[in-house]
Every structure is written in C-alpha cells, then in structure tokens.
Write an enzyme that holds these catalytic residues in place. Structure first.
Site, short mmCIF file in Angstrom:
data_model
loop_
_atom_site.label_atom_id
_atom_site.label_comp_id
_atom_site.label_asym_id
_atom_site.label_seq_id
_atom_site.Cartn_x
_atom_site.Cartn_y
_atom_site.Cartn_z
N HIS A 168 10.50 64.36 59.31
CA HIS A 168 10.58 65.61 58.93
C HIS A 168 11.15 66.66 59.35
O HIS A 168 11.70 67.90 58.36
CB HIS A 168 9.26 65.86 58.30
N ASP B 57 3.15 71.41 49.48
CA ASP B 57 4.57 70.46 48.84
C ASP B 57 4.23 68.99 48.93
O ASP B 57 3.94 68.41 47.67
CB ASP B 57 5.76 71.15 48.11
N GLU C 116 3.59 79.40 42.20
CA GLU C 116 4.55 78.94 42.98
C GLU C 116 5.32 79.09 41.87
O GLU C 116 5.25 79.67 40.36
CB GLU C 116 5.25 77.66 43.57
#
Length: 546
Positions: A123, A184, A295
């Site tokens: 990632h 997240d 958030e």
C-alpha cells in the site's frame, strides 16, 4: 560445553564484523547524499536480474523460498506510479529467513548493489517498499508467529510484523479485545503502519499506533535479530517506530489492547464556516472520555451529497435534508463516533448526554445524520468503498496522495488559500482534515511532527483516471499537489509531510530538521551500509569496485 576455540572464533568474528562496518561505512557517510531520481516509471530488464545475483544467495538455506522469476508484482504498489523491478523476492516462513538474507547481503559489503525492502500489503504510494535490482521481502508470508492475545490486567496482542490489522480485529473480538489505535484502512500490515505512524480518528485520545506498542522484534541492517522495548534496547525501539524502515524490519510487535465495544453510533454533521468547524473539532478532542473517534472532511462542489449518504445514514430532518443543495459550495463534514455495548446499564442516560452534547455544536441544524453499525462495520468502512471501486476498475489506478500535518496557527491560512483557490472540487477523492493533540505522542520516536502541540492532518486522497488529460488526470492532480506544497513553503506555514516522499537528501534534512542528526547516526548504527528500504531515497548504498 563449547570449546575455547569456538569462543575465540566467535570473538574474532565479532571483531571482524565491527572492523568491516567501520571501514565500509566510512565511504558511505563521507558522501552522505541521495541523488535526485526521475519520477517516471522505471524497471529493470529480466536479463539484468540474474547478472547481479551471486550463486551464494541462490544457495541460502531457508525455511521459506527465494524466487527470481514471476516477481513483477513486487514492482507495483497502491500509488501505481513507480515500478522498480527487484532481482528476487523472499517469501519467509521464519524470522531466521529474513535475518539470514539480510546478513548475507550485509556480508557481501559494498561490492554488491543488492539492497532489501520489506513489503507488506503493497500500500505504499511512491515505491517506498520497492528495491530496484534488490530483494523484496514478502512480509505477509512470515508464518512462524501465531497471533496471541493476553487477557490479563494489561491486555495485549503479540503479532507478526506481516499480519494485517483486519485480521487482528476479527481475532481480537473472539477474546473481547481490540487495539486502541487504528488506521482508517485496516488491510495493511502491522510492520508497515508502525514504520510510519498509523494515524486515524482515535489518535487524539490514544495517540498514533506507534504510541501503543509494548515490544518489538527487529531484524537490523546487519541481520541481527533484536528484541527491544522502552527500557531494553530502547534506542532501536524508538528508531524503528516511525523510522520509515531505515533501521530494521519489524518481525513481531506486542500491541496494547482494550475491551472491545460491539456497536458504534456513527454521526455526520455539516458546516459552511471553516472556523466554526475547527472550533467544534477542537472542542470534541478536548472533551475527555466521551467520543472515541473524531475526523472531518472537506466537500467542494459536490452535487447530491446528502442523498448519497442515505443508504447508510438516517437524517434527523429528512424533509429539509432532501432540499439541501451542495453544488457550488464548500462544506466541511464533522465525523464522530461513540462506541457502546447494547447491554450496558445507563445506556439511555449516555444517549441523552450525547444528544445534549451534539446540540451544543454549531453545525447546520438539518444536516445531522446518524447510523448505528457494528464495530467491525465502522472500522472496516473503507474496505467497503474499495470493493465498489474494484467493481468499476477504479482501484488499481494511480493514487497521487498528499498527506500534510499543519500547525493549528497555520490551518486557517492554509484553508483559505487551498480550499478557496487551489482546489476547485473534491471529485477526485476524499480530503480529510482533523486535529491531533501532540501531547498524546511520544517525541522519542523517529516520527516528525510540526512544533506546535495541536496540529491538523490534511490528506488529499486522490485517484487519477488513467490516460485522462483533464482535471481527473494524473498530471493535473500532481500539478495541484505541487501548488499546495509550494504555497506551504512560500507562506512558511511550518507544515510537515506524513508518509513523506522526497527525491534529495537535502529535502530529507529539511523534513527532519533538528531530528536529522540523530536519524543519520541511528542509520549508521543499525544499517551502516544503507541496505534497508532504498525506495525511501533517504540514504544511498555506496558501491565500490572489487
């Protein structure tokens, strides 16, 4: 009992290794620079793969396997912009496999171009987990450590560095436990996020993931396997956390856990005024022991926004919400979560409290949306979006993400210029923005943050449409990112990059600031030949002739 001869040989080996480090690193750190590299896609031809591999590497005794063919996947990552083909990919079954491989490359010295990169779930955004003509270690294949949950007074979980956070979540719930701090997106490896920081909406309370670690097992750049904590081998412990893979490969981590909730009240609120939005966010993170997650995100010129939420969220005022228009507007969404267990006594009272608490916030009144979901649904929410994007072929595209940490004193100036002038819409991907309290962070780690105690994470999570030359194309998004960074520099906002990427060592020195010298010394200590994580482009391995 071992013989005296064996002891002398062992001591001589240690002395020889020390002298080799001293001699070889003299050249490396005398020319302490990293040249500027091109940003376009690069690869290595298959013929060059085998020409740089010594026979000794191919004959290493391993529990796992070292592959030299069909390894093109190791030249890809989520960013999908950099493609550096390695010479080999290691699929380790044991920590010994990783140690033996790194030690072998180290003992080859500077006559070999080989470097080593640990790759988790792939990632990375800018080729950070790639190793051009080197060895990529597939950390997900590390199998010698089973996940173990300790359920005592101070609960924790022992996991492999190649374990995915989503697997820890599912296994932990069987024991009623979960880590305190998340990212997240949970389909990432433990070693990968701990090498950066691991920031999400829980960081205001628990700090990033690197603040929630008891113990690490690390393979250093010399191939040594070292167990470290805050008290034992503490310098290595703090070096590796947030160290961008420069000092060692995390092969095991012992992570704080807590009692896991089962349900989540997931709430979204809209604001039209940035100052009010920030005030409410800062108020929420200073309110102890109430909301567990805070958030926010920016919405610019998005048509039918509230209608898109209806599949998951219920509006408090359905009629007025249906008449709300977002096109042409810049709006700010506050996203908060309250964890709970349905059987808890006093739940009704808690519901009344959070309703009163919400009423004190200054959002647009008819834009309150609430969803009651399971803990797993909430934490794994990004994966749901991933599946939808995969279905339409929009996941494996270039992701020119830009992640910034902005001091509180600068965030209003930043927002006025960026959200008011540079960014004309947010259709290319989410733009996150939320405050973090640095008092929850440990300053001893390698992670770099702004100097102020309160700063904002602002993440431009763009996806580029392949071959597009319009505003959704890669060139346009990269130009936009450059404009944002240039503004931050010219306005002297004191911004730091998160998941940083630079091409020259001068830029890295500026990034680390006062931490640079200790960062450089730690590199000299734990990876003296600059073998590890070459894709970060911080240090370059010095190559000498035979």
């Amino acid at each position: 009992m071992k013989s005296m001869a064996h002891g002398l040989l062992k001591n001589n080996d240690i002395i020889s290794r020390f002298l080799m480090i001293l001699l070889l690193t003299n050249n490396l750190y005398r020319n302490d620079y990293c040249p500027k590299l091109p940003s376009h896609t690069l690869s290595v031809s298959p013929q060059s793969e085998f020409s740089i591999l010594p026979l000794s590497l191919k004959s290493l005794s391993l529990d796992g396997h070292l592959f030299f063919e069909n390894i093109h996947h190791a030249a890809n990552d989520f960013g999908n912009r950099y493609h550096f083909l390695p010479a080999a990919v290691l699929y380790p079954k044991s920590v010994r496999d990783i140690s033996s491989t790194v030690k072998h490359v180290f003992e080859m010295g500077t006559t070999s171009v080989l470097t080593v990169a640990a790759r988790g779930h792939g990632h990375s955004l800018e080729g950070q987990a790639q190793a051009r003509q080197g060895i990529v270690i597939n950390m997900e294949s590390l199998q010698d450590r089973k996940m173990f949950f300790h359920t005592g007074e101070f609960p924790y979980v022992d996991v492999s560095g190649g374990e995915l956070w989503i697997n820890i979540l599912h296994e932990g719930l069987k024991h009623g436990l979960a880590p305190k701090s998340w990212t997240d997106y949970l389909h990432l490896t433990v070693g990968g996020t701990l090498s950066n920081a691991g920031i999400s909406g829980q960081a205001f309370r628990h700090g990033p993931q690197i603040n929630n670690v008891y113990e690490l097992e690390v393979v250093t750049g010399t191939g040594d396997i070292v167990t470290c904590t805050k008290k034992h081998n503490a310098d290595l412990f703090y070096s590796v956390l947030g160290g961008l893979g420069q000092f060692g490969i995390i092969t095991r981590a012992r992570i704080f856990t807590e009692q896991a909730p089962r349900r989540v009240k997931w709430i979204r609120l809209l604001y039209s005024d940035f100052s009010t939005f920030c005030q409410d966010q800062e108020h929420l993170i200073s309110s102890e022991n109430y909301f567990e997650y805070v958030e926010g995100f920016v919405i610019i010129n998005r048509t039918g926004l509230l209608n898109n939420w209806r599949s998951t969220f219920s509006p408090q005022d359905p009629l007025q919400a249906s008449q709300f228009h977002s096109e042409g507007k810049t709006l700010y969404c506050l996203e908060i979560a309250k964890y709970f267990n349905p059987e808890e006594s006093g739940l009704l009272k808690q519901t009344e409290i959070y309703t009163v608490f919400l009423n004190k916030l200054k959002y647009i009144r008819f834009t309150l949306f609430i969803s009651d979901v399971s803990y797993v649904e909430f934490l794994d929410r990004v994966h749901v979006a991933e599946m939808k994007l995969r279905e339409i072929g929009m996941w494996e595209v270039p992701h020119p993400w830009l992640n910034l940490l902005i001091p509180k004193s600068s965030v209003h100036e930043f927002a006025q210029q960026v959200f008011g002038n540079i960014l004309t819409d947010t259709s290319n991907g989410p733009v996150l923005i939320y405050p973090v309290d640095k008092s929850r962070w440990d300053n001893k780690t390698s992670m770099v943050t702004p100097q102020e105690d309160l700063f904002y994470l602002v993440a431009f999570l763009s996806s580029a449409v392949p071959h597009s030359t319009g505003s959704d194309g890669l060139k346009h998004i990269l130009t936009q990112n450059r404009r944002i960074l240039d503004f931050c520099d010219s306005a002297h906002l004191g911004v730091k990059q998160y998941l940083p990427h630079y091409d020259t060592q001068e830029e890295w020195k500026s990034h680390f600031g006062t931490k640079w010298e200790i960062f450089r010394k730690r590199k000299y200590t734990y990876d003296p030949l600059a073998i590890l994580s070459p894709g970060q482009k911080i240090f370059q391995k010095e190559i000498t002739d035979m």
